[in-house]
Design a protein around this motif. Structure first.
Motif, PDB file in Angstrom:
ATOM      1  N   GLY A 190      29.320 -13.711 108.338  1.00  0.00           N
ATOM      2  CA  GLY A 190      28.265 -12.961 108.999  1.00  0.00           C
ATOM      3  C   GLY A 190      27.556 -11.967 108.123  1.00  0.00           C
ATOM      4  O   GLY A 190      26.637 -11.285 108.579  1.00  0.00           O
ATOM      5  N   ARG A 191      27.953 -11.854 106.851  1.00  0.00           N
ATOM      6  CA  ARG A 191      27.326 -10.890 105.946  1.00  0.00           C
ATOM      7  C   ARG A 191      26.814 -11.570 104.670  1.00  0.00           C
ATOM      8  O   ARG A 191      26.530 -10.912 103.677  1.00  0.00           O
ATOM      9  CB  ARG A 191      28.317  -9.792 105.569  1.00  0.00           C
ATOM     10  CG  ARG A 191      28.694  -8.879 106.725  1.00  0.00           C
ATOM     11  CD  ARG A 191      29.797  -7.913 106.323  1.00  0.00           C
ATOM     12  NE  ARG A 191      29.422  -7.087 105.179  1.00  0.00           N
ATOM     13  CZ  ARG A 191      28.758  -5.940 105.261  1.00  0.00           C
ATOM     14  NH1 ARG A 191      28.347  -5.501 106.445  1.00  0.00           N
ATOM     15  NH2 ARG A 191      28.474  -5.248 104.181  1.00  0.00           N
ATOM     16  N   GLU A 192      26.671 -12.886 104.688  1.00  0.00           N
ATOM     17  CA  GLU A 192      26.310 -13.624 103.487  1.00  0.00           C
ATOM     18  C   GLU A 192      24.922 -13.277 102.961  1.00  0.00           C
ATOM     19  O   GLU A 192      24.641 -13.427 101.784  1.00  0.00           O
ATOM     20  CB  GLU A 192      26.385 -15.143 103.745  1.00  0.00           C
ATOM     21  CG  GLU A 192      27.803 -15.677 103.938  1.00  0.00           C
ATOM     22  CD  GLU A 192      28.310 -15.488 105.354  1.00  0.00           C
ATOM     23  OE1 GLU A 192      27.559 -14.921 106.193  1.00  0.00           O
ATOM     24  OE2 GLU A 192      29.451 -15.891 105.636  1.00  0.00           O
ATOM     25  N   LYS A 193      24.028 -12.803 103.816  1.00  0.00           N
ATOM     26  CA  LYS A 193      22.654 -12.528 103.400  1.00  0.00           C
ATOM     27  C   LYS A 193      22.438 -11.077 102.981  1.00  0.00           C
ATOM     28  O   LYS A 193      21.308 -10.659 102.752  1.00  0.00           O
ATOM     29  CB  LYS A 193      21.686 -12.896 104.523  1.00  0.00           C
ATOM     30  CG  LYS A 193      21.657 -14.403 104.818  1.00  0.00           C
ATOM     31  CD  LYS A 193      20.619 -14.741 105.870  1.00  0.00           C
ATOM     32  CE  LYS A 193      20.586 -16.243 106.138  1.00  0.00           C
ATOM     33  NZ  LYS A 193      19.560 -16.607 107.149  1.00  0.00           N
ATOM     34  N   ILE A 194      23.507 -10.320 102.902  1.00  0.00           N
ATOM     35  CA  ILE A 194      23.378  -8.939 102.447  1.00  0.00           C
ATOM     36  C   ILE A 194      22.928  -8.935 100.984  1.00  0.00           C
ATOM     37  O   ILE A 194      23.471  -9.653 100.146  1.00  0.00           O
ATOM     38  CB  ILE A 194      24.725  -8.199 102.589  1.00  0.00           C
ATOM     39  CG1 ILE A 194      25.149  -8.156 104.061  1.00  0.00           C
ATOM     40  CG2 ILE A 194      24.626  -6.797 102.015  1.00  0.00           C
ATOM     41  CD1 ILE A 194      24.207  -7.378 104.946  1.00  0.00           C
ATOM     42  N   LYS A 195      21.949  -8.110 100.655  1.00  0.00           N
ATOM     43  CA  LYS A 195      21.382  -8.092  99.311  1.00  0.00           C
ATOM     44  C   LYS A 195      22.365  -7.487  98.303  1.00  0.00           C
ATOM     45  O   LYS A 195      23.013  -6.478  98.589  1.00  0.00           O
ATOM     46  CB  LYS A 195      20.079  -7.286  99.307  1.00  0.00           C
ATOM     47  CG  LYS A 195      19.273  -7.426  98.027  1.00  0.00           C
ATOM     48  CD  LYS A 195      17.892  -6.813  98.184  1.00  0.00           C
ATOM     49  CE  LYS A 195      17.046  -7.058  96.944  1.00  0.00           C
ATOM     50  NZ  LYS A 195      15.672  -6.548  97.088  1.00  0.00           N
ATOM     51  N   GLU A 196      22.466  -8.119  97.128  1.00  0.00           N
ATOM     52  CA  GLU A 196      23.388  -7.648  96.096  1.00  0.00           C
ATOM     53  C   GLU A 196      22.729  -6.755  95.048  1.00  0.00           C
ATOM     54  O   GLU A 196      23.385  -5.908  94.467  1.00  0.00           O
ATOM     55  CB  GLU A 196      24.041  -8.839  95.373  1.00  0.00           C
ATOM     56  CG  GLU A 196      25.120  -9.542  96.165  1.00  0.00           C
ATOM     57  CD  GLU A 196      24.568 -10.691  97.008  1.00  0.00           C
ATOM     58  OE1 GLU A 196      23.356 -10.950  96.907  1.00  0.00           O
ATOM     59  OE2 GLU A 196      25.345 -11.302  97.759  1.00  0.00           O
ATOM     60  N   GLN A 197      21.443  -6.959  94.781  1.00  0.00           N
ATOM     61  CA  GLN A 197      20.801  -6.204  93.700  1.00  0.00           C
ATOM     62  C   GLN A 197      19.295  -6.308  93.812  1.00  0.00           C
ATOM     63  O   GLN A 197      18.767  -7.150  94.540  1.00  0.00           O
ATOM     64  CB  GLN A 197      21.272  -6.723  92.339  1.00  0.00           C
ATOM     65  CG  GLN A 197      21.036  -8.211  92.132  1.00  0.00           C
ATOM     66  CD  GLN A 197      21.620  -8.708  90.828  1.00  0.00           C
ATOM     67  OE1 GLN A 197      21.959  -7.930  89.943  1.00  0.00           O
ATOM     68  NE2 GLN A 197      21.729 -10.012  90.674  1.00  0.00           N
ATOM     69  N   GLY A 198      18.617  -5.435  93.078  1.00  0.00           N
ATOM     70  CA  GLY A 198      17.165  -5.466  93.071  1.00  0.00           C
ATOM     71  C   GLY A 198      16.603  -4.709  91.880  1.00  0.00           C
ATOM     72  O   GLY A 198      17.262  -3.835  91.313  1.00  0.00           O
ATOM     73  N   VAL A 199      15.383  -5.050  91.482  1.00  0.00           N
ATOM     74  CA  VAL A 199      14.660  -4.350  90.418  1.00  0.00           C
ATOM     75  C   VAL A 199      13.431  -3.705  91.030  1.00  0.00           C
ATOM     76  O   VAL A 199      12.709  -4.319  91.818  1.00  0.00           O
ATOM     77  CB  VAL A 199      14.251  -5.316  89.292  1.00  0.00           C
ATOM     78  CG1 VAL A 199      13.305  -4.641  88.301  1.00  0.00           C
ATOM     79  CG2 VAL A 199      15.489  -5.822  88.562  1.00  0.00           C
ATOM     80  N   TYR A 200      13.184  -2.444  90.666  1.00  0.00           N
ATOM     81  CA  TYR A 200      12.106  -1.660  91.271  1.00  0.00           C
ATOM     82  C   TYR A 200      11.210  -1.119  90.156  1.00  0.00           C
ATOM     83  O   TYR A 200      11.643  -0.329  89.321  1.00  0.00           O
ATOM     84  CB  TYR A 200      12.698  -0.531  92.119  1.00  0.00           C
ATOM     85  CG  TYR A 200      13.612  -1.079  93.195  1.00  0.00           C
ATOM     86  CD1 TYR A 200      13.110  -1.500  94.418  1.00  0.00           C
ATOM     87  CD2 TYR A 200      14.974  -1.234  92.958  1.00  0.00           C
ATOM     88  CE1 TYR A 200      13.934  -2.037  95.388  1.00  0.00           C
ATOM     89  CE2 TYR A 200      15.814  -1.782  93.922  1.00  0.00           C
ATOM     90  CZ  TYR A 200      15.286  -2.174  95.132  1.00  0.00           C
ATOM     91  OH  TYR A 200      16.110  -2.721  96.090  1.00  0.00           O
ATOM     92  N   ILE A 201       9.958  -1.582  90.149  1.00  0.00           N
ATOM     93  CA  ILE A 201       8.998  -1.240  89.105  1.00  0.00           C
ATOM     94  C   ILE A 201       8.205  -0.003  89.513  1.00  0.00           C
ATOM     95  O   ILE A 201       7.628   0.062  90.606  1.00  0.00           O
ATOM     96  CB  ILE A 201       8.035  -2.412  88.838  1.00  0.00           C
ATOM     97  CG1 ILE A 201       8.831  -3.655  88.399  1.00  0.00           C
ATOM     98  CG2 ILE A 201       7.001  -2.035  87.794  1.00  0.00           C
ATOM     99  CD1 ILE A 201       9.620  -3.470  87.125  1.00  0.00           C
TER     100      ILE A 201
END
Length: 456
Positions: free
Chosen positions: A34-45
């Motif tokens: 139920g938590r497979e779509k939780i975001k792991e990382q991101g880049v912010y410009i």
């Protein structure tokens, strides 16, 4: 979890990489649904005026979108470092995974777009990853990398037994302990841990950092050690944790305490009092604790030797994060340790330790100020030449969750001065200085008249 700061598109503004815990902590050995779509990382410009754009154009070598790749991996980013690992003038990212997945390396295409490239560059690490540091360890002009993984001996022992008896591996291709990747050429690496004398650095490896502590012109290596210490060395949970991970569920752990929170491992470490070895006492349990930090001195011939005890920096506290700073301005690098939080009142270590360096020696310490480039000059590469060495270092904003002072420290060994200092700025500009005496020098991009030098 981690953040990494750099100017990824070289527009003079600092951008961010951020890693999130994802769908579960590394101590949760069972499956979570139920938590497979939780975001792991991101880049912010950084677009200026404190506004940021989420970067989506990050792909792997099969041209899959960045989010799909990371969601498929379901990585747990424990640490991250933004540096120019291929030394082509733009800042790349390496993320350290702490849950048995490949630690991804993201190569910058020069425009702030990233390609997942760990296989391409030859830096494959898979384990309970904790930290990363980069330096030129043999002064050949190419960056080298070292990564740390928690090295549960019980897990290693199970795998050895399975290979010997059934020609099989329970945990698969897991990396154990410290891994050193030697730069063969700029952006291409090969694993060379054993050749360097770095086969074993402890079980509870955490933060790692390069520093020239003896000012001989070669980068030494300091490793923080120990996860969680209890009040009895024999009451160690690593065997139970490893067997539970092998079973892919927490049934072994649950035999000691009823299942309640998300992570039974953390619940036991923080609240369980009893015995797992048959003693008639109530103990606070441990997980790879009671280990000393290690300092590996660079011998200058491509090998290292451990000298932590001799140099007085083999702290037995639960090591976690390392920062470096010449806090007393005497020309040698001191250590600032952020140890693991004391879990209970029964076991307490100082959360912060400062180790003053008394080795002395001559050094040049370079402070950079960007003008066209970002003001902190993050992403700059500095070359310092003496009669005996040619050292290369990069200005890195932070290592994992620690920020050292933004000064690059170059030991001079027996040399009386630096014959030449070359600064390669993120903007593409170069600054060259000749015959620089030991001390602190501030270099401002494009304004030679503003350069100030003061001897120590």
């Amino acid at each position: 979890m981690p953040a990494a700061v750099a100017d990824f598109n070289n527009d003079g503004l600092l951008d961010f990489y951020v890693g999130y815990p994802g769908n579960k902590d590394f101590t949760v050995v069972g499956k979570i649904t139920g938590r497979e779509k939780i975001k792991e990382q991101g880049v912010y410009i950084n677009k200026g005026n404190f506004t940021f754009l989420t970067k989506e154009k990050m792909v792997d070598y099969n041209n899959r979108k960045f989010d799909k790749v990371t969601r498929h991996q379901q990585i747990f980013p424990h640490s991250s470092v933004a540096f120019d690992f291929d030394q082509d003038g733009d800042v790349d990212i390496v993320v350290i995974d702490d849950r048995g997945n490949i630690s991804p390396a993201y190569q910058n295409d020069g425009k702030g777009n990233f390609i997942q490239a760990e296989r391409h560059i030859g830096m494959m690490n898979k384990g309970f990853g904790m930290g990363l540091a980069a330096a030129d360890i043999d002064n050949d002009g190419r960056l080298d990398m070292v990564l740390t993984n928690v090295n549960f001996n019980a897990k290693y022992r199970i795998d050895q037994s399975c290979r010997a008896n059934w020609d099989d591996e329970v945990f698969g291709n897991f990396d154990h302990g410290l891994k050193l990747y030697k730069g063969l050429k700029k952006g291409v690496f090969s694993e060379a841990t054993g050749k360097m004398g770095l086969d074993f650095a402890g079980q509870g490896l955490a933060g790692v950092e390069f520093l020239d502590y003896d000012n001989d012109g070669y980068q030494d290596l300091y490793v923080a050690n120990g996860l969680w210490s209890g009040d009895d060395k024999d009451e160690d949970l690593t065997n139970i944790f490893s067997r539970s991970y092998f079973a892919d569920q927490e049934r072994v752990i649950r035999s000691h305490r009823g299942a309640r929170p998300q992570s039974e491992v953390m619940d036991i470490l923080s609240g369980f009092k009893g015995s797992i070895v048959g003693k008639n006492k109530k103990s606070r349990l441990s997980l790879a604790g009671f280990q000393r930090n290690r300092l590996f001195r660079n011998n200058g011939d491509g090998t290292f030797i451990e000298v932590g005890y001799l140099e007085g920096v083999d702290s037995i506290a639960d090591g976690y994060i390392i920062a470096k700073s010449d806090y007393d301005n005497d020309g040698d690098v001191d250590l600032v340790l952020r140890n693991g939080d004391p879990g209970t009142g029964d076991v307490s270590f100082e959360p912060v330790q400062v180790y003053k360096n008394n080795n002395g020696g001559k050094s040049v310490r370079v402070k950079l100020v960007g003008t066209k480039s970002n003001r902190d000059a993050i992403g700059s590469e500095v070359i310092v030449k003496t009669k005996d060495t040619q050292q290369v270092q990069q200005m890195i904003a932070n290592n994992g969750t620690a920020q050292s002072e933004t000064v690059l420290h170059f030991g001079l060994g027996e040399a009386k001065l630096a014959k030449e200092i070359i600064v390669k700025w993120p903007s593409g500009k170069k600054t060259t200085l000749k015959n620089v005496k030991p001390g602190v020098i501030t270099i401002k991009e494009n304004f030679m008249s503003d350069i100030a030098s003061s001897g120590l």
